[in-house]
Design a protein around this motif. Structure first.
Motif, PDB file in Angstrom:
ATOM      1  N   GLY A   1       0.801  -1.213   0.000  1.00 40.99           N
ATOM      2  CA  GLY A   1       0.000   0.000   0.000  1.00 40.99           C
ATOM      3  C   GLY A   1       0.838   1.269   0.000  1.00 40.99           C
ATOM      4  O   GLY A   1       1.966   1.286   0.504  1.00 40.99           O
ATOM      5  N   ILE A   2       0.281   2.299  -0.601  1.00 42.83           N
ATOM      6  CA  ILE A   2       0.836   3.654  -0.541  1.00 42.83           C
ATOM      7  C   ILE A   2      -0.314   4.559  -0.114  1.00 42.83           C
ATOM      8  O   ILE A   2      -1.373   4.567  -0.756  1.00 42.83           O
ATOM      9  CB  ILE A   2       1.393   4.118  -1.900  1.00 42.83           C
ATOM     10  N   TRP A   3      -0.109   5.294   0.970  1.00 42.87           N
ATOM     11  CA  TRP A   3      -1.176   6.122   1.513  1.00 42.87           C
ATOM     12  C   TRP A   3      -0.717   7.569   1.612  1.00 42.87           C
ATOM     13  O   TRP A   3       0.455   7.848   1.898  1.00 42.87           O
ATOM     14  CB  TRP A   3      -1.578   5.625   2.901  1.00 42.87           C
ATOM     15  N   GLY A   4      -1.651   8.469   1.383  1.00 42.11           N
ATOM     16  CA  GLY A   4      -1.318   9.879   1.491  1.00 42.11           C
ATOM     17  C   GLY A   4      -2.489  10.754   1.100  1.00 42.11           C
ATOM     18  O   GLY A   4      -3.647  10.313   1.086  1.00 42.11           O
ATOM     19  N   ASP A   5      -2.182  12.000   0.768  1.00 41.87           N
ATOM     20  CA  ASP A   5      -3.205  12.985   0.411  1.00 41.87           C
ATOM     21  C   ASP A   5      -2.809  13.712  -0.866  1.00 41.87           C
ATOM     22  O   ASP A   5      -1.622  13.965  -1.115  1.00 41.87           O
ATOM     23  CB  ASP A   5      -3.377  14.025   1.521  1.00 41.87           C
ATOM     24  N   ILE A   6      -3.816  14.050  -1.640  1.00 43.68           N
ATOM     25  CA  ILE A   6      -3.658  14.988  -2.754  1.00 43.68           C
ATOM     26  C   ILE A   6      -4.228  16.317  -2.276  1.00 43.68           C
ATOM     27  O   ILE A   6      -5.371  16.377  -1.814  1.00 43.68           O
ATOM     28  CB  ILE A   6      -4.416  14.512  -4.008  1.00 43.68           C
ATOM     29  N   VAL A   7      -3.439  17.369  -2.363  1.00 43.78           N
ATOM     30  CA  VAL A   7      -3.880  18.693  -1.925  1.00 43.78           C
ATOM     31  C   VAL A   7      -3.867  19.629  -3.128  1.00 43.78           C
ATOM     32  O   VAL A   7      -2.823  19.824  -3.767  1.00 43.78           O
ATOM     33  CB  VAL A   7      -2.980  19.261  -0.813  1.00 43.78           C
ATOM     34  N   VAL A   8      -5.025  20.187  -3.442  1.00 50.79           N
ATOM     35  CA  VAL A   8      -5.143  21.145  -4.540  1.00 50.79           C
ATOM     36  C   VAL A   8      -5.245  22.547  -3.950  1.00 50.79           C
ATOM     37  O   VAL A   8      -6.017  22.785  -3.015  1.00 50.79           O
ATOM     38  CB  VAL A   8      -6.375  20.842  -5.416  1.00 50.79           C
TER      39      VAL A   8
ATOM     40  N   LYS B   1     -11.324  22.063  -9.019  1.00 50.01           N
ATOM     41  CA  LYS B   1     -10.104  21.505  -9.594  1.00 50.01           C
ATOM     42  C   LYS B   1      -9.876  20.071  -9.094  1.00 50.01           C
ATOM     43  O   LYS B   1      -9.411  19.208  -9.843  1.00 50.01           O
ATOM     44  CB  LYS B   1      -8.901  22.379  -9.251  1.00 50.01           C
ATOM     45  N   MET B   2     -10.208  19.824  -7.822  1.00 51.89           N
ATOM     46  CA  MET B   2     -10.069  18.468  -7.298  1.00 51.89           C
ATOM     47  C   MET B   2     -11.032  17.514  -7.999  1.00 51.89           C
ATOM     48  O   MET B   2     -10.689  16.348  -8.261  1.00 51.89           O
ATOM     49  CB  MET B   2     -10.311  18.445  -5.791  1.00 51.89           C
ATOM     50  N   VAL B   3     -12.224  17.991  -8.315  1.00 47.76           N
ATOM     51  CA  VAL B   3     -13.175  17.163  -9.058  1.00 47.76           C
ATOM     52  C   VAL B   3     -12.584  16.750 -10.398  1.00 47.76           C
ATOM     53  O   VAL B   3     -12.703  15.594 -10.829  1.00 47.76           O
ATOM     54  CB  VAL B   3     -14.510  17.909  -9.252  1.00 47.76           C
TER      55      VAL B   3
ATOM     56  N   LEU C   1      -0.138  12.531 -11.591  1.00 46.25           N
ATOM     57  CA  LEU C   1      -0.715  13.740 -11.005  1.00 46.25           C
ATOM     58  C   LEU C   1       0.021  14.989 -11.474  1.00 46.25           C
ATOM     59  O   LEU C   1      -0.605  16.022 -11.772  1.00 46.25           O
ATOM     60  CB  LEU C   1      -0.681  13.640  -9.481  1.00 46.25           C
ATOM     61  N   LYS C   2       1.331  14.923 -11.560  1.00 43.61           N
ATOM     62  CA  LYS C   2       2.085  16.077 -12.041  1.00 43.61           C
ATOM     63  C   LYS C   2       1.792  16.348 -13.515  1.00 43.61           C
ATOM     64  O   LYS C   2       1.833  17.499 -13.976  1.00 43.61           O
ATOM     65  CB  LYS C   2       3.583  15.851 -11.828  1.00 43.61           C
ATOM     66  N   GLY C   3       1.475  15.284 -14.257  1.00 42.41           N
ATOM     67  CA  GLY C   3       1.097  15.463 -15.651  1.00 42.41           C
ATOM     68  C   GLY C   3      -0.190  16.252 -15.801  1.00 42.41           C
ATOM     69  O   GLY C   3      -0.365  17.012 -16.767  1.00 42.41           O
ATOM     70  N   LEU C   4      -1.103  16.096 -14.835  1.00 41.55           N
ATOM     71  CA  LEU C   4      -2.349  16.857 -14.880  1.00 41.55           C
ATOM     72  C   LEU C   4      -2.086  18.350 -14.707  1.00 41.55           C
ATOM     73  O   LEU C   4      -2.788  19.190 -15.290  1.00 41.55           O
ATOM     74  CB  LEU C   4      -3.308  16.363 -13.792  1.00 41.55           C
ATOM     75  N   GLU C   5      -1.081  18.684 -13.911  1.00 39.61           N
ATOM     76  CA  GLU C   5      -0.723  20.094 -13.744  1.00 39.61           C
ATOM     77  C   GLU C   5      -0.273  20.713 -15.068  1.00 39.61           C
ATOM     78  O   GLU C   5      -0.588  21.872 -15.368  1.00 39.61           O
ATOM     79  CB  GLU C   5       0.401  20.236 -12.715  1.00 39.61           C
ATOM     80  N   LYS C   6       0.463  19.940 -15.847  1.00 35.85           N
ATOM     81  CA  LYS C   6       0.951  20.456 -17.124  1.00 35.85           C
ATOM     82  C   LYS C   6      -0.193  20.679 -18.110  1.00 35.85           C
ATOM     83  O   LYS C   6      -0.091  21.521 -19.005  1.00 35.85           O
ATOM     84  CB  LYS C   6       1.972  19.484 -17.711  1.00 35.85           C
ATOM     85  N   GLU C   7      -1.276  19.914 -17.937  1.00 34.27           N
ATOM     86  CA  GLU C   7      -2.415  20.037 -18.842  1.00 34.27           C
ATOM     87  C   GLU C   7      -3.314  21.217 -18.489  1.00 34.27           C
ATOM     88  O   GLU C   7      -4.100  21.669 -19.318  1.00 34.27           O
ATOM     89  CB  GLU C   7      -3.237  18.744 -18.814  1.00 34.27           C
TER      90      GLU C   7
ATOM     91  N   LEU D   1      -4.162  24.618 -12.446  1.00 31.44           N
ATOM     92  CA  LEU D   1      -4.147  23.552 -11.438  1.00 31.44           C
ATOM     93  C   LEU D   1      -2.813  23.551 -10.700  1.00 31.44           C
ATOM     94  O   LEU D   1      -1.746  23.465 -11.314  1.00 31.44           O
ATOM     95  CB  LEU D   1      -4.367  22.186 -12.100  1.00 31.44           C
ATOM     96  N   SER D   2      -2.889  23.651  -9.376  1.00 29.04           N
ATOM     97  CA  SER D   2      -1.700  23.570  -8.526  1.00 29.04           C
ATOM     98  C   SER D   2      -1.968  22.524  -7.450  1.00 29.04           C
ATOM     99  O   SER D   2      -2.902  22.670  -6.657  1.00 29.04           O
ATOM    100  CB  SER D   2      -1.407  24.927  -7.880  1.00 29.04           C
ATOM    101  N   LEU D   3      -1.169  21.464  -7.445  1.00 29.45           N
ATOM    102  CA  LEU D   3      -1.404  20.399  -6.466  1.00 29.45           C
ATOM    103  C   LEU D   3      -0.096  19.930  -5.862  1.00 29.45           C
ATOM    104  O   LEU D   3       0.990  20.134  -6.414  1.00 29.45           O
ATOM    105  CB  LEU D   3      -2.172  19.231  -7.089  1.00 29.45           C
ATOM    106  N   GLU D   4      -0.211  19.290  -4.714  1.00 33.07           N
ATOM    107  CA  GLU D   4       0.931  18.635  -4.080  1.00 33.07           C
ATOM    108  C   GLU D   4       0.499  17.260  -3.600  1.00 33.07           C
ATOM    109  O   GLU D   4      -0.686  17.018  -3.328  1.00 33.07           O
ATOM    110  CB  GLU D   4       1.482  19.465  -2.920  1.00 33.07           C
ATOM    111  N   ILE D   5       1.463  16.354  -3.528  1.00 32.69           N
ATOM    112  CA  ILE D   5       1.211  14.989  -3.066  1.00 32.69           C
ATOM    113  C   ILE D   5       1.922  14.814  -1.738  1.00 32.69           C
ATOM    114  O   ILE D   5       3.145  14.996  -1.649  1.00 32.69           O
ATOM    115  CB  ILE D   5       1.716  13.951  -4.080  1.00 32.69           C
TER     116      ILE D   5
END
Length: 429
Positions: A216-223, A242-244, A322-328, A332-336
């Motif tokens: 498992g890998i657990w964490g949060d996506i923060v937009v 943006k999270m949607v 996820l970082k690829g979505l930022e480029k699109e 969109l500004s996010l952190e993992i």
């Protein structure tokens, strides 16, 4: 009794038969023991009533003829190990039925904390009741049922004065449901027990052995967005919206990729033989008014790995996606934020412990158990990481854990107890 079962039972030694008979004759005591364990609340968080449970368990095991010690976590480091929601001291109970001083040694282990009671219980979750062959109560499946069976198996061996070559240990530890730095790993690292083999009594089904588990890998996506007055949304960036879009992209593009990967191992349940990604176990945002465009939205993720996947590669894949979505999307500004991770684990299904426990189940039921990988994670991996041959086997109804109406099947308790006792005899004698 089937012919196959009868033939198998004829192969039992007189010592094995006497131990198994003791368990059958003390089924009511086993049921009472489980009821007593459930009646002592151990919800985690906060974990503030652990001492009462450990005192009861230690006294019961001493009366059963085992050597017992209770170990407490170091006071000076406890505050650093516990999360803010947790309270109180952390204890482990270790009981030992001494052998002649040789090897191997076997540890029967399980956690004694439960999740807090929630949902619409029809009974008091700490006042167990038996209805139609089911014992209802919080922790009956996860996993005080397994603890009671292990304790009774140790008592049966002690009562029958079975000569063992190696030591048999029973170990129960806290903080599995809401992990802290003072759970099983802490007590293992502080030398509470050294074992060659370990059986973790989490619910697997009495005709199934978990020889492994998903990673498992657990964490949060923060937009991050831009907060403005709700009447002027065109001047801001709505972090929730943006999270949607992030969640929609994951569902449309990443989910299908994961579904294409299939494990070669048998899983329990069978649908679990693919990697998965779950979003939204925890969701939070800016604590502002309804008339504010939110500037923050946080969503948790739970990425489960099949044994064929590499932990580092799976993490890199998720981060890259996820970082690829930022480029699109330039808005969109996010952190993992990664919180924890664990590799998948599988032990050989032909190893000594698996064969011994499988043989015990087969001799008692007349049928070979299934050997599967679990979709969930257990503390079994903590033993394996330390070079101990370990597996997961225990009674319980997996689908009802952590829910109102949690229960276990009364008939399964004596069966699992006999499996533990017979396995210990064959490993240690």
């Amino acid at each position: 009794m089937s012919k196959a079962q009868d033939a198998r039972n004829l192969a039992l030694s007189s010592t094995e038969a006497s131990v198994l008979d003791y368990v059958v004759q003390h089924r009511d005591e086993l049921l009472q023991l489980l009821s007593d364990l459930i009646a002592i609340p151990t919800p985690n968080p906060p974990g503030d009533d652990y001492k009462a449970f450990c005192d009861f368990t230690a006294d019961w095991l001493r009366a059963a003829g085992l050597e017992v010690k209770v170990m407490a976590a170091a006071e000076e480091s406890l505050a650093d190990m516990l999360r803010p929601e947790a309270e109180g001291q952390r204890y482990a109970v270790l009981a030992c039925l001494k052998g002649t001083g040789g090897h191997p040694t076997l540890c029967l282990q399980g956690h004694y904390d439960t999740v807090p009671a929630s949902g619409d219980w029809e009974i008091d979750p700490y006042d167990p009741q038996v209805v139609d062959g089911k014992l209802y109560g919080l922790g009956s499946t996860d996993m005080k049922g397994g603890l009671a069976c292990m304790m009774m198996a140790a008592k049966a061996l002690a009562h029958e004065k079975v000569p063992l070559r190696g030591d048999l240990y029973f170990l129960t530890t806290p903080d599995e449901e809401f992990p802290s730095g003072a759970g099983l790993a802490y007590f293992l690292d502080h030398g509470i027990v050294e074992a060659d083999f370990a059986v973790v009594g989490e619910p697997s089904g009495i005709d199934n052995i978990h020889i492994g588990m998903k990673g498992g890998i657990w964490g949060d996506i923060v937009v991050h967005g831009k907060a403005v007055h709700g009447s002027r949304p065109f001047e801001g960036v709505n972090a929730f919206e943006k999270m949607v879009s992030v969640a929609s992209a994951i569902q449309a593009r990443l989910y299908p990729l994961l579904a294409e990967r299939t494990s070669k191992f048998d899983f329990h349940p069978a649908q679990g033989n693919h990697p998965t990604l779950t979003l939204g176990g925890l969701v939070s945002g800016t604590n502002a008014s309804r008339a504010t465009v939110p500037d923050t939205c946080r969503v948790s993720f739970d990425r489960r790995l099949i044994p064929e996947e590499d932990l580092d590669e799976a993490e890199a894949e998720l981060v890259s996606f996820l970082k690829g979505l930022e480029k699109e999307d330039r808005d969109l500004s996010l952190e993992i934020r990664l919180s924890s991770r664990a590799p998948a684990m599988v032990i050989p299904d032909s190893c000594e412990l698996v064969e011994a426990l499988s043989g015990a189940i087969g001799d008692l039921s007349g049928a070979e158990p299934t050997r599967t990988v679990s979709c969930g994670g257990f503390e079994t991996a903590l033993f394996v990481d330390r070079g101990v041959q370990a597996l997961t086997y225990g009674p319980g109804v997996e689908g009802c854990a952590h829910a109102a109406g949690e229960h276990t099947l009364v008939g399964d308790l004596a069966f699992a107890t006999r499996v533990y006792a017979l396995t210990a005899l064959r490993i240690l004698s």
